[in-house]
Write an enzyme that holds these catalytic residues in place. Structure first.
Site, PDB file in Angstrom:
ATOM      1  CG  ASP A 127      -5.200   8.133   4.604  1.00  0.00           C
ATOM      2  OD1 ASP A 127      -6.360   8.777   4.026  1.00  0.00           O
ATOM      3  OD2 ASP A 127      -5.571   6.975   5.608  1.00  0.00           O
ATOM      4  CG  ASP A 151      -9.696   7.811   6.583  1.00  0.00           C
ATOM      5  OD1 ASP A 151      -8.576   7.757   6.052  1.00  0.00           O
ATOM      6  OD2 ASP A 151      -9.677   7.876   8.222  1.00  0.00           O
ATOM      7  CE  LYS A 171      -6.272   9.139   8.100  1.00  0.00           C
ATOM      8  NZ  LYS A 171      -6.862   7.953   8.640  1.00  0.00           N
ATOM      9  CD  GLU A 217      -6.555   5.291   2.410  1.00  0.00           C
ATOM     10  OE1 GLU A 217      -7.471   5.594   3.481  1.00  0.00           O
ATOM     11  OE2 GLU A 217      -5.310   5.221   2.845  1.00  0.00           O
ATOM     12  NE  ARG A 233     -10.733  -0.973   4.154  1.00  0.00           N
ATOM     13  CZ  ARG A 233     -11.233  -1.093   5.289  1.00  0.00           C
ATOM     14  NH1 ARG A 233     -12.343  -1.821   5.672  1.00  0.00           N
ATOM     15  NH2 ARG A 233     -10.471  -0.516   6.414  1.00  0.00           N
ATOM     16  CG  ASP A 250      -1.734   5.258   4.889  1.00  0.00           C
ATOM     17  OD1 ASP A 250      -1.580   4.354   5.515  1.00  0.00           O
ATOM     18  OD2 ASP A 250      -2.791   5.838   4.303  1.00  0.00           O
ATOM     19  CE  LYS A 290      -3.064   2.621   2.951  1.00  0.00           C
ATOM     20  NZ  LYS A 290      -4.122   2.537   4.189  1.00  0.00           N
TER      21      LYS A 290
HETATM   22  N1  BES Z   1      -4.060   4.799   7.013  1.00  0.00           N
HETATM   23  C1  BES Z   1      -5.346   4.419   7.851  1.00  0.00           C
HETATM   24  C2  BES Z   1      -4.659   3.566   8.819  1.00  0.00           C
HETATM   25  C3  BES Z   1      -3.817   4.144   9.921  1.00  0.00           C
HETATM   26  C4  BES Z   1      -4.207   4.389  11.152  1.00  0.00           C
HETATM   27  C5  BES Z   1      -2.455   3.843   9.549  1.00  0.00           C
HETATM   28  C6  BES Z   1      -3.093   4.812  12.070  1.00  0.00           C
HETATM   29  C7  BES Z   1      -1.428   4.258  10.338  1.00  0.00           C
HETATM   30  C8  BES Z   1      -1.715   4.625  11.808  1.00  0.00           C
HETATM   31  C9  BES Z   1      -6.252   3.890   6.946  1.00  0.00           C
HETATM   32  O1  BES Z   1      -6.177   4.262   5.781  1.00  0.00           O
HETATM   33  C10 BES Z   1      -7.647   4.306   7.718  1.00  0.00           C
HETATM   34  O2  BES Z   1      -7.861   5.384   7.727  1.00  0.00           O
HETATM   35  N2  BES Z   1      -8.376   3.457   8.137  1.00  0.00           N
HETATM   36  C11 BES Z   1      -9.414   3.514   8.983  1.00  0.00           C
HETATM   37  C12 BES Z   1     -10.615   2.712   8.174  1.00  0.00           C
HETATM   38  C13 BES Z   1     -12.013   2.951   8.818  1.00  0.00           C
HETATM   39  C14 BES Z   1     -12.565   4.425   8.088  1.00  0.00           C
HETATM   40  C15 BES Z   1     -12.889   1.891   8.466  1.00  0.00           C
HETATM   41  C16 BES Z   1      -9.215   3.404  10.545  1.00  0.00           C
HETATM   42  O3  BES Z   1      -8.399   2.618  10.785  1.00  0.00           O
HETATM   43  O4  BES Z   1      -9.807   4.104  11.001  1.00  0.00           O
HETATM   44 ZN    ZN Z   2      -4.771   4.931   4.785  1.00  0.00          ZN
HETATM   45 MN    MN Z   3      -7.547   6.207   5.399  1.00  0.00          MN
END
Ligand code: BES
Ligand code: ZN
Ligand code: MN
Length: 518
Positions: free
Chosen positions: A289, A366, A296, A368, A370, A307, A284
Site C-alpha cells: 500500500d 489511500d 504516503k 483503499e 474499504r 497490508d 484485506k
Molecule cells: N493500510 C492503511 C492503514 C494502516 C496504517 C495499516 C498503519 C497498518 C499500519 C490504510 O489503507 C490507510 O492508508 N488508511 C488511511 C485512511 C485514510 C486515508 C482515510 C489512514 O489510516 O490514514
Molecule cells: Zn491499506
Molecule cells: Mn491505504
C-alpha cells in the site's frame, strides 16, 4: 507504467523462485515421553513462590536438588514469580547440563496460567541441544490439552523468518529439541496433531506477512491460497477479467494503478453437514500500500508490505481448520491488490460503481482497503448466504491511535457474534475491543456526488471506515476486525519475537472450535 507496457523479458515482477516445500518454515522438534529419569541435556522444572517443585518432580530429582534450587534462588534473588526463571549450571547430584527452574507465581497467577505463553517461555530458556521439560506442575492441573498448548507456544516462540538471510538465526527452529515428559504421551500426541495444524496456520500467516512485496504480488499470494487444495480445501481464483464480469469495480479501481493485476481467492472447507450454510471469513489483501496517488510519506512505507495481514490470517485459518478437519462449512475469501501510483491509477474525485450497484466517490486513494472489502463482502453474502461474515483488515491508522497494539478494533452489527469474539479473545490472548458503529458515522460518509465517499477525514477514522463496510453486508451478521495495530510490529511476547504476529488465526480457530462445530 501502464498495463499496456510489458515488463522487460527475464525481469518479471515477483520472479524469485522457491520450491513448494520452501514456503513453509521448519517446525521445531518436539517429542513426548512418559515421566522418568533424565540423563543428558537440560532439565526444566517448575516451582511456585515457595520454590518447591511438585512432589513427583521432587522425588525424581531428589532432595539434594530440591535443596540446591532453594540455595541458588537465594543467591540469584529468584522468588518463583510468574514468568521468571533461573538456571543452575552442572547441578551437583544430577547428570544434566543445566537445571532450568521456571516460576509459576502465586495462586492467582497459576489459576490464570496461559499455557501457550508458558510454552513460549520454556522454548526461549531451553536453548541447548535437548531439553526435557517435566510437565508436572505444583498446584496446576496439566491436561493433554494444556500440554498441546505448551507445545504450540514453544513452536511459535521458535519461529524465525530468516529465508532472506544468508546467516541463519541461531535460536530458530533448528536449534535443539524439546522433550515434554507427561503422564499420558499417547493422549497428548493425538491432541497435539490438531494443534500442529494451528501452529502451521499461524506460521503460514506470519510468513505471508513477512514476505517482501516483490516476491508476493496478488498472483503469487493467490497461488499460496491455491496450495491449500492439498489439504482438501476447494480454491477458486478470480482474475481481472472474472472480476470485471462480476462488476467489482471498487476492487479493480484500486488494482488499476499496478502492473500486477488483482485477484480474489475463494477457499472452501466443507467439513460440516452438506447443505448447511457456511460461516465466512474475508481478508484485506493489499500486497503493498503506497497510498496510490494520495501517496504516503516515505518513512516506514516498507511496513505497507504487511497490508495483506487480514488475507494472510484467513489463509492461515483455512489451513488450521482443514488440517484438523474442522466439522464446519467455512468460506474464506480474500481480495488481493497492489495500491500504486501510476498514469493509469485511480484519482481522488473518481467515482466507482461497486458490485452491489452502490457508488463510491474516491476522496483519498489511500483509503483503499474499504474499496477492496466492499466488493468481496458483497460477493460473499450474495453467493454463499453465510451464517456470518467476519472480515479482518489492516484498515486504519486511527485504530492504533485508539487501541495501540494491544487490542484489535471490533465493529459488529450482531451482539452475540461480538460477545463470542470477545470471549475467544480473552481465551487466546488475541484480544478485541468493541468500537462503535451507528447512524452518526454512516452520515459522515455521505458524498456530494455519489452514494458515499471513501474517506471522511480524521475524526472517528476507524468507525467511518467500518460504516462504509457495513453498507456492503446486507443485514448478514457481521464483524469487522481492524488489525492495523496487532498484525505487525506489535510488542514482543513469549510467543512472538518477530515483526509479524500471525494475529487472528488462534482467535478465529478458537471461535470456530467453541461455537460452530457440530
Ligand atoms: N493500510 C492503511 C492503514 C494502516 C496504517 C495499516 C498503519 C497498518 C499500519 C490504510 O489503507 C490507510 O492508508 N488508511 C488511511 C485512511 C485514510 C486515508 C482515510 C489512514 O489510516 O490514514
Ligand atoms: Zn491499506
Ligand atoms: Mn491505504
Amino acid at each position: 507504467m501502464s498495463p499496456g507496457v510489458s515488463v522487460a523479458a527475464g525481469l518479471k515482477t515477483g520472479d524469485v523462485h522457491h520450491n513448494k516445500e520452501d514456503f513453509m518454515a521448519d517446525s521445531f522438534k518436539i517429542d513426548f515421553q512418559p515421566h522418568g529419569a533424565v540423563e543428558t541435556g537440560d532439565l526444566v522444572v517448575f516451582v511456585g513462590e515457595d520454590l518447591k517443585p511438585s512432589d513427583a518432580v521432587a522425588r525424581q530429582i531428589g532432595p539434594e536438588a530440591v535443596d540446591l534450587i532453594a540455595k541458588a534462588a537465594a543467591a540469584e534473588t529468584f522468588k518463583g514469580k510468574a514468568k521468571s526463571s533461573m538456571s543452575i549450571v552442572v547441578p551437583a547430584g544430577l547428570s544434566v547440563d543445566r537445571l532450568i527452574v521456571i516460576g509459576l507465581g502465586g495462586e492467582k497467577d497459576r489459576a490464570g496460567l496461559d499455557f501457550v505463553q508458558l510454552g513460549g517461555l520454556v522454548a526461549g530458556k531451553a536453548n541447548g541441544k535437548v531439553a526435557t521439560v517435566a510437565l508436572d506442575l505444583p498446584g496446576v492441573e496439566i491436561t493433554p490439552d494444556a500440554v498441546a498448548d505448551i507445545a504450540l507456544g514453544a513452536q511459535l516462540r521458535r519461529y524465525s523468518f530468516d529465508r532472506y538471510k544468508t546467516k541463519k538465526d541461531d535460536n530458530g527452529p533448528d536449534a535443539g529439541r524439546l522433550v515434554l515428559s507427561v503422564s499420558d504421551p499417547a493422549a497428548v500426541k493425538k491432541i497435539y496433531k490438531a494443534r500442529e495444524g494451528l501452529q502451521q496456520g499461524v506460521v503460514l500467516a506470519r510468513d505471508l506477512v513477512n514476505e517482501p512485496p516483490n516476491v508476493l504480488g496478488p498472483e503469487e499470494f493467490a497461488a499460496r491460497a491455491q496450495a491449500l487444495t492439498k489439504l482438501g480445501v476447494e480454491v477458486e481464483i478470480l482474475d481481472d477479467k472474472a472480476m470485471r464480469k462480476l462488476g467489482m469495480q471498487a476492487l479493480l479501481g484500486v488494482a488499476q494503478g499496478s502492473v500486477r493485476g488483482g485477484r480474489v481467492a475463494i477457499m472452501r472447507w466443507n467439513g460440516g453437514k452438506p447443505g448447511d450454510s457456511p460461516i465466512s471469513f474475508i481478508g484485506k489483501g493489499v500486497v503493498f500500500d503506497s497510498g496510490g496517488i494520495s501517496i504516503k510519506p516515505g518513512a516506514g512505507m516498507e511496513d505497507m508490505k504487511g497490508d495483506m495481514a487480514g488475507a494472510a490470517c484467513v489463509v492461515g485459518l483455512m489451513h488450521a481448520l482443514a488440517s484438523r478437519k474442522a466439522k464446519a462449512n467455512v468460506v474464506g475469501a480474500i481480495g488481493l491488490v497492489e495500491n500504486m501510483p501510476d498514469g493509469n491509477a485511480q484519482r481522488p474525485g473518481d467515482i466507482v460503481t461497486t458490485m452491489s450497484g452502490q457508488t463510491i466517490e474516491i476522496i483519498n486513494t489511500d483509503a483503499e482497503g474499504r474499496l477492496v472489502l466492499a466488493d468481496v463482502l458483497w460477493y460473499v453474502q450474495d453467493r454463499f448466504k453465510p451464517k456470518f461474515m467476519i472480515d479482518l483488515a489492516t484498515l486504519t491508522g486511527a485504530i492504533l491511535v485508539a487501541l495501540a497494539q494491544e487490542y484489535a478494533g471490533l465493529f459488529s452489527n450482531d451482539d452475540e457474534l461480538a460477545e463470542r469474539l470477545t470471549a475467544a479473545g480473552k481465551a487466546t490472548g488475541e484480544r478485541v475491543w468493541r468500537m462503535p458503529l451507528g447512524p452518526e458515522f454512516d452520515k459522515m460518509i455521505e458524498s456530494k456526488f455519489a452514494d458515499m465517499k471513501n474517506s471522511a477525514g480524521r475524526f472517528g477514522g476507524s468507525s467511518t471506515a467500518a460504516a462504509l463496510l457495513q453498507r456492503f453486508v446486507n443485514d448478514v451478521p457481521w464483524a469487522h476486525l481492524d488489525i492495523a495495530g496487532t498484525a505487525m510490529g506489535s510488542p514482543a511476547t513469549e510467543i512472538n519475537k518477530g515483526w509479524s504476529s500471525g494475529w487472528g488465526v488462534r482467535l478465529l480457530d478458537r471461535l470456530v472450535r467453541d461455537h460452530y462445530e457440530a
